[in-house]
Design a protein around this motif. Structure first.
Motif, PDB file in Angstrom:
ATOM      1  N   TRP A  61       0.839  -1.203   0.000  1.00  0.00           N
ATOM      2  CA  TRP A  61       0.000   0.000   0.000  1.00  0.00           C
ATOM      3  C   TRP A  61       0.874   1.253   0.000  1.00  0.00           C
ATOM      4  N   PHE A  62       1.862   1.273   0.880  1.00  0.00           N
ATOM      5  CA  PHE A  62       2.751   2.427   0.992  1.00  0.00           C
ATOM      6  C   PHE A  62       3.546   2.620  -0.297  1.00  0.00           C
ATOM      7  N   ALA A  63       4.073   1.533  -0.838  1.00  0.00           N
ATOM      8  CA  ALA A  63       4.873   1.621  -2.067  1.00  0.00           C
ATOM      9  C   ALA A  63       4.037   2.124  -3.247  1.00  0.00           C
ATOM     10  N   CYS A  64       2.791   1.750  -3.319  1.00  0.00           N
ATOM     11  CA  CYS A  64       1.915   2.218  -4.408  1.00  0.00           C
ATOM     12  C   CYS A  64       1.635   3.713  -4.290  1.00  0.00           C
ATOM     13  N   GLY A  65       1.643   4.224  -3.074  1.00  0.00           N
ATOM     14  CA  GLY A  65       1.342   5.636  -2.876  1.00  0.00           C
ATOM     15  C   GLY A  65       2.416   6.570  -3.388  1.00  0.00           C
ATOM     16  N   ILE A  66       3.650   6.135  -3.399  1.00  0.00           N
ATOM     17  CA  ILE A  66       4.755   7.016  -3.794  1.00  0.00           C
ATOM     18  C   ILE A  66       4.647   7.448  -5.263  1.00  0.00           C
ATOM     19  N   PRO A  67       4.562   6.527  -6.218  1.00  0.00           N
ATOM     20  CA  PRO A  67       4.437   6.976  -7.616  1.00  0.00           C
ATOM     21  C   PRO A  67       3.104   7.682  -7.886  1.00  0.00           C
ATOM     22  N   ALA A  68       2.049   7.259  -7.217  1.00  0.00           N
ATOM     23  CA  ALA A  68       0.749   7.911  -7.423  1.00  0.00           C
ATOM     24  C   ALA A  68       0.799   9.365  -6.960  1.00  0.00           C
TER      25      ALA A  68
END
Length: 156
Positions: free
Chosen positions: A131-138
């Motif tokens: 979840w956290f990793a997906c938030g960075i590029p988004a």
């Protein structure tokens, strides 16, 4: 007049996307850091509600207000800065859609752990990292879209 109203609606929608996204990330991270399953469950439930009410609504309305604003302003949807913005918008969606599903699962795992008076399980920890990793590029893509919308650069 119509352009001013559309611009206002488009900016409000963008602010809702950025603000809700940043707020959700902040509150989920702060709850996660406590390792308190009951607190995480409560915050995750609130996050799911906020994503449903605010983010999903803005996600649907942004392309509509953007297309109408472009038409009323005399901009072609083929303008390079608009095309790049649309590409980044799709990229954001590619990362956001799994996040919505993950948030539901995080909420459910935290609720189950809280009900059983157990610590958050390893499955929760793994999903939180995704979840956290997906938030960075988004989040980076949304910031780039803001820059493109404000500067409307000549790209090619």
């Amino acid at each position: 007049m119509a352009v001013d109203i559309l611009r206002w609606l488009h900016v409000i929608g963008a602010a809702v996307l950025l603000g809700t996204g940043a707020g959700i990330a902040f509150f989920m991270l702060m709850a996660h850091r406590t390792r308190d399953a009951a607190l995480v469950a409560h915050v995750a439930a609130t996050v799911v509600l906020a994503d449903t009410l605010f983010t999903a609504t803005a996600v649907v309305l942004q392309p509509v207000t953007g297309a109408l604003l472009a038409r009323e302003s005399g901009w072609s949807l083929g303008e390079p800065w608009i095309l790049l913005s649309l590409g980044l918008y799709v990229l954001t969606g590619v990362f956001w859609l799994p996040v919505v599903v993950i948030q539901l699962r995080l909420r459910d795992l935290a609720r189950a752990a809280a009900a059983d008076r157990m610590p958050l399980p390893e499955g929760y920890q793994r999903l939180f990292r995704i979840w956290f990793a997906c938030g960075i590029p988004a989040f980076a893509a949304v910031l780039a879209i803001f820059w493109l919308m404000l500067s409307r650069p000549a790209l090619w």
